[in-house]
Design a protein around this motif. Structure first.
Motif, mmCIF file in Angstrom:
data_model
loop_
_atom_site.group_PDB
_atom_site.id
_atom_site.type_symbol
_atom_site.label_atom_id
_atom_site.label_comp_id
_atom_site.label_asym_id
_atom_site.label_seq_id
_atom_site.Cartn_x
_atom_site.Cartn_y
_atom_site.Cartn_z
ATOM 1 N N LEU A 14 30.953 22.781 68.006
ATOM 2 C CA LEU A 14 31.361 23.724 66.967
ATOM 3 C C LEU A 14 31.435 25.145 67.524
ATOM 4 O O LEU A 14 32.339 25.913 67.189
ATOM 5 C CB LEU A 14 30.383 23.662 65.791
ATOM 6 C CG LEU A 14 30.363 22.350 65.000
ATOM 7 C CD1 LEU A 14 29.213 22.351 63.996
ATOM 8 C CD2 LEU A 14 31.682 22.100 64.277
ATOM 9 N N ASN A 15 30.500 25.483 68.389
ATOM 10 C CA ASN A 15 30.514 26.811 68.995
ATOM 11 C C ASN A 15 31.666 26.990 69.975
ATOM 12 O O ASN A 15 32.159 28.110 70.157
ATOM 13 C CB ASN A 15 29.170 27.102 69.670
ATOM 14 C CG ASN A 15 28.154 27.635 68.682
ATOM 15 O OD1 ASN A 15 28.267 28.760 68.214
ATOM 16 N ND2 ASN A 15 27.171 26.811 68.337
ATOM 17 N N ASP A 16 32.124 25.909 70.594
ATOM 18 C CA ASP A 16 33.325 25.997 71.422
ATOM 19 C C ASP A 16 34.511 26.461 70.572
ATOM 20 O O ASP A 16 35.294 27.336 70.987
ATOM 21 C CB ASP A 16 33.654 24.640 72.052
ATOM 22 C CG ASP A 16 32.778 24.319 73.255
ATOM 23 O OD1 ASP A 16 31.977 25.192 73.662
ATOM 24 O OD2 ASP A 16 32.887 23.204 73.785
ATOM 25 N N LEU A 17 34.640 25.885 69.393
ATOM 26 C CA LEU A 17 35.738 26.263 68.503
ATOM 27 C C LEU A 17 35.526 27.657 67.917
ATOM 28 O O LEU A 17 36.497 28.411 67.731
ATOM 29 C CB LEU A 17 35.897 25.227 67.385
ATOM 30 C CG LEU A 17 36.305 23.823 67.839
ATOM 31 C CD1 LEU A 17 36.426 22.883 66.645
ATOM 32 C CD2 LEU A 17 37.622 23.859 68.616
ATOM 33 N N VAL B 53 44.072 25.073 67.331
ATOM 34 C CA VAL B 53 44.422 24.522 66.018
ATOM 35 C C VAL B 53 43.169 24.022 65.304
ATOM 36 O O VAL B 53 42.953 24.289 64.118
ATOM 37 C CB VAL B 53 45.459 23.385 66.163
ATOM 38 C CG1 VAL B 53 45.706 22.711 64.813
ATOM 39 C CG2 VAL B 53 46.761 23.934 66.730
ATOM 40 N N LYS B 54 42.310 23.316 66.054
ATOM 41 C CA LYS B 54 41.058 22.839 65.463
ATOM 42 C C LYS B 54 40.118 23.998 65.153
ATOM 43 O O LYS B 54 39.347 23.945 64.192
ATOM 44 C CB LYS B 54 40.392 21.830 66.398
ATOM 45 C CG LYS B 54 41.128 20.509 66.477
ATOM 46 C CD LYS B 54 40.389 19.502 67.339
ATOM 47 C CE LYS B 54 41.120 18.163 67.371
ATOM 48 N NZ LYS B 54 40.421 17.176 68.234
ATOM 49 N N ALA B 55 40.190 25.052 65.961
ATOM 50 C CA ALA B 55 39.368 26.234 65.689
ATOM 51 C C ALA B 55 39.741 26.854 64.352
ATOM 52 O O ALA B 55 38.868 27.263 63.571
ATOM 53 C CB ALA B 55 39.530 27.257 66.815
ATOM 54 N N GLU B 56 41.021 26.921 64.071
ATOM 55 C CA GLU B 56 41.483 27.460 62.794
ATOM 56 C C GLU B 56 41.074 26.539 61.645
ATOM 57 O O GLU B 56 40.673 27.007 60.572
ATOM 58 C CB GLU B 56 43.001 27.642 62.812
ATOM 59 C CG GLU B 56 43.594 28.204 61.527
ATOM 60 C CD GLU B 56 43.012 29.552 61.132
ATOM 61 O OE1 GLU B 56 42.929 29.820 59.905
ATOM 62 O OE2 GLU B 56 42.637 30.337 62.031
ATOM 63 N N LYS B 57 41.167 25.240 61.870
ATOM 64 C CA LYS B 57 40.747 24.284 60.842
ATOM 65 C C LYS B 57 39.254 24.424 60.556
ATOM 66 O O LYS B 57 38.827 24.416 59.391
ATOM 67 C CB LYS B 57 41.065 22.852 61.285
ATOM 68 C CG LYS B 57 40.696 21.798 60.251
ATOM 69 C CD LYS B 57 41.099 20.402 60.704
ATOM 70 C CE LYS B 57 40.720 19.363 59.648
ATOM 71 N NZ LYS B 57 41.116 17.988 60.055
#
Length: 258
Positions: free
Chosen positions: A150-153, A240-244
């Protein structure tokens, strides 16, 4: 005067960084559950597993210090748990402390230079958006791995920001907290021996972090393992997953505010 805010600064890497910045004439604000022992540090006591406390801390820092120079996120709990702990706000403790707290403080506190997030960037695996808190088949070790992903994103979402955002993996560190991830005595002994042979002491880790911070140009997101950059093309740094994740996090925080 340069102002550095450190979460989890009463032990381990956080305390080591606090000592370094104090010794170099900086103002250091330590956010922690307990009152620490560093004479020249400013302590702000808070339970960072609670969303409300993170917002309170952010407001206090912004009002009292304005734009700070650096935010260092070290607060973590690695002790083994077989079952999830749910906070009074109904979030799993590891998820709340290791992700939600870092998300809120990263976005709420006004920072003009850098945010340093001590985690384990680039470990691989994927975030399960259907189980963000890693409650299914729970173990604290699994929850910690999930928190790092989660912190990567969270980090990659700062790619186009006006500050440096550094995810930093110190690798093996000789601290009691790092040895608490296992409850099995045999595994604890193995980990203790591993740290004795391969681990770094806190002073060495702090020196490595300072080296990395000093050589990173402004305004970029980057991840490091000890002194080497982590490959940001890995799937774990998906924009994209970071924005999600950002959108899903907003939904969770909005429910808490209701």
């Amino acid at each position: 005067m340069t102002t550095i805010v450190i979460t989890g600064g009463t032990r381990g890497i956080g305390e080591g960084l606090a000592k370094y910045y104090l010794a170099n004439g900086n103002r250091v604000v330590i956010v922690s559950r307990s009152q620490g022992k560093l004479a020249n540090a400013i302590y702000l006591q808070a339970d960072l597993s609670l969303v409300s406390e993170n917002y309170r801390v952010g407001q206090i820092i912004n009002e009292k210090y304005g734009e700070i120079d650096g935010l260092i996120l070290c607060a973590v709990e690695q002790a083994y748990r077989k079952n999830p702990w749910m906070t009074e706000e109904k979030f799993e403790f590891t998820f709340a402390l290791q992700y939600l707290s870092r998300y809120i403080l990263s976005h709420q506190i006004a920072v003009n230079d850098f945010i340093l997030n001590i985690a384990t960037p680039g470990m691989g695996g994927t975030v399960n958006f259907e189980d963000l808190q890693s409650l299914k088949n729970f173990s604290s070790l699994k929850a910690n791995f999930n928190g790092n992903r989660l912190n990567d994103l969270l980090g990659v979402s700062f790619t186009n920001s006006d500050i440096k955002y550094i995810l930093y993996n110190p690798m093996s560190v000789r601290t009691a907290g790092a040895r608490s991830v296992f409850v099995n005595p045999v595994m604890q002994l193995v980990l203790k021996l591993w740290h004795r042979v391969n681990g770094r002491d806190v002073a060495t880790v702090v020196a490595n972090i300072v080296t990395v911070l000093n050589k990173i140009p402004a305004k970029q997101f980057i991840a490091y393992k000890v002194k080497k950059p982590v490959n940001l093309s890995m799937k774990t740094f998906d924009l994209v997953k970071a924005e999600k994740l950002k959108q899903e996090t907003h939904k969770l925080l909005e429910k808490t505010a209701e």
